[in-house]
Write an enzyme that holds these catalytic residues in place. Structure first.
Site, PDB file in Angstrom:
ATOM      1  CB  THR A 189      -0.907   0.027   1.249  1.00 54.71           C
ATOM      2  OG1 THR A 189      -1.609  -1.198   1.305  1.00 54.71           O
ATOM      3  CG2 THR A 189      -1.876   1.173   1.212  1.00 54.71           C
ATOM      4  CD  GLU A 205      16.797   5.134   2.890  1.00 58.77           C
ATOM      5  OE1 GLU A 205      17.086   6.330   2.737  1.00 58.77           O
ATOM      6  OE2 GLU A 205      16.820   4.579   3.988  1.00 58.77           O
ATOM      7  N   GLY A 256      18.770  15.915   5.236  1.00 54.84           N
ATOM      8  CA  GLY A 256      20.041  16.131   5.929  1.00 54.84           C
ATOM      9  C   GLY A 256      20.567  14.938   6.705  1.00 54.84           C
ATOM     10  N   GLY A 257      20.053  13.730   6.413  1.00 53.49           N
ATOM     11  CA  GLY A 257      20.553  12.539   7.121  1.00 53.49           C
ATOM     12  C   GLY A 257      20.424  12.741   8.625  1.00 53.49           C
ATOM     13  CB  SER A 286      14.606   6.846   8.688  1.00 58.85           C
ATOM     14  OG  SER A 286      14.476   8.158   8.207  1.00 58.85           O
ATOM     15  CB  SER A 287      17.708  10.863  10.818  1.00 60.00           C
ATOM     16  OG  SER A 287      18.742  10.064  11.315  1.00 60.00           O
ATOM     17  CG  ASN A 327      20.608   7.173   2.076  1.00 60.13           C
ATOM     18  OD1 ASN A 327      20.325   7.868   3.052  1.00 60.13           O
ATOM     19  ND2 ASN A 327      21.719   6.465   2.024  1.00 60.13           N
ATOM     20  CB  THR A 381      14.851   9.621   1.996  1.00 63.41           C
ATOM     21  OG1 THR A 381      16.252   9.724   1.766  1.00 63.41           O
ATOM     22  CG2 THR A 381      14.564   8.257   2.594  1.00 63.41           C
TER      23      THR A 381
HETATM   24  O1  DON Z   1      16.211   8.384   6.248  1.00 66.05           O
HETATM   25  C1  DON Z   1      17.258   8.973   6.491  1.00 66.05           C
HETATM   26  O2  DON Z   1      17.577   9.357   7.605  1.00 66.05           O
HETATM   27  C2  DON Z   1      18.207   9.281   5.326  1.00 66.05           C
HETATM   28  N1  DON Z   1      17.949   8.340   4.258  1.00 66.05           N
HETATM   29  C3  DON Z   1      17.998  10.697   4.870  1.00 66.05           C
HETATM   30  C4  DON Z   1      18.999  11.106   3.814  1.00 66.05           C
HETATM   31  C5  DON Z   1      19.019  12.561   3.561  1.00 66.05           C
HETATM   32  O3  DON Z   1      18.357  13.341   4.211  1.00 66.05           O
HETATM   33  C6  DON Z   1      19.937  13.007   2.481  1.00 66.05           C
HETATM   34  N2  DON Z   1      19.850  14.423   2.298  1.00 66.05           N
HETATM   35  N3  DON Z   1      20.633  15.253   2.528  1.00 66.05           N
END
Ligand code: DON
Length: 305
Positions: A109, A148, A202-203, A180-181, A129, A127
């Protein structure tokens, strides 16, 4: 944002811990040091307890318990650094359950929500990633595959592309979702009215950026535009050869005072200059007005229909 993102837990922990202290002057050495110390502890917890709740029992209740966060906050020395190598994930009075959960099959879904003129809101982060994901376009379908897998812990203690570490809780398994963040966030007024809608890429800097925008508003009285565009900083704990390092914004118009940075170096921090931490897109709802606050660090903009 609930697991498998670490964002919601981390944000709640940071806000509760920050609440325990008299607020230092915004942008001062004491401010950056205090938040860095909080971040070290939050990332240490994230590395041990964060993972896919279909596979592991993430002790959400225990991690965000105000009593626990107060205990963690009490570890912080406001005038001296704690070496990251001496910081461990926290432990709880009653150990959280550790049973592996069975996987439920819910991969059929896709859900989108829509914002309407009555003020119903959506905060959505998605994302690939890294930029362009895995760099592979699905032939004939025209979309990119993500990369990812990097958000999993490849092996205990190994850093991913954003420099964060993890352990068994976030190990790779068939059908498991990576940690994830991402932190698409709503902030409500005490009377229950929606007040802020925000999030960012921003990871691992995602939830530390969202935290800074929220505290810039609540604790430092900034407008939403100022809160989004103020310089940001980030500490993500794992001990390393770089020492105890804080990333600081150096983008145009987004710099901390040189004296603040110098004093942090005297405390023993290594400073890493960044061209722009995060790319927050926020809205503040003020009565019947919605104030859009795009981040000047990038190309985002506020639009009204
Ligand atoms: O889910 C996460 O935390 C990461 N995949 C996010 C990656 C991200 O924000 C890349 N951008 N700058």
């Amino acid at each position: 944002m609930p697991p498998p993102s670490s964002g919601g837990i981390a944000l709640a922990q940071m806000l509760t811990m920050f609440e325990q202290f008299k607020k230092p002057l915004w942008g001062s050495t004491a401010h950056l040091h205090l938040v860095a110390e909080i971040e070290k502890r939050v990332f240490a917890d994230r590395s041990v307890y964060g993972g896919d709740p279909d596979f592991i029992d993430v002790p959400v209740k225990e991690l965000v318990d105000p009593a626990y966060c107060k205990r963690r906050a009490a570890e912080v020395n406001q005038t001296a650094r704690t070496d990251p190598s001496t910081i461990q994930a926290g432990t709880f009075a009653v150990a959280p359950p550790t049973v592996q959960k069975p996987r439920h099959e819910t991969n059929h879904t896709t859900h989108f929500s829509i914002v309407d003129k009555h003020g119903m809101a959506v905060s959505n982060t998605t994302t690939l990633n890294d930029a362009y994901g895995s760099g592979i376009v699905v032939t004939g379908a025209g979309f990119l595959l993500n990369n990812e897998m990097d958000d999993f812990s490849a092996k205990p203690g190994a850093r991913n592309m954003y420099g964060v570490t993890g352990g068994e809780a976030n190990s790779i398994a068939p059908g498991k979702r990576m940690l994830s963040s991402m932190s698409p966030t709503f902030v409500f007024k005490p009377d229950g009215r929606l007040w802020l809608i925000l999030g960012t890429p921003g990871g691992p800097t995602i939830f530390t950026s969202v935290f800074q925008v929220i505290t810039n508003k609540i604790d430092y009285g900034m407008s939403i535009g100022e809160a989004v565009n103020a310089p940001r900083f980030h500490h993500q704990w794992p001990p390393s050869d770089d020492g105890d390092s804080i990333r600081v914004d150096q983008a145009d118009g987004q710099r901390f005072d040189a004296s603040t940075l110098k004093a942090l170096e005297s405390l023993g921090y290594t400073l890493k200059k960044s061209d722009g931490i995060g790319d927050v897109q926020a809205i503040e709802i003020d009565g019947r007005r919605a104030i859009g606050a795009p981040d000047r660090r990038n190309i985002g903009r506020a639009e009204r229909e």
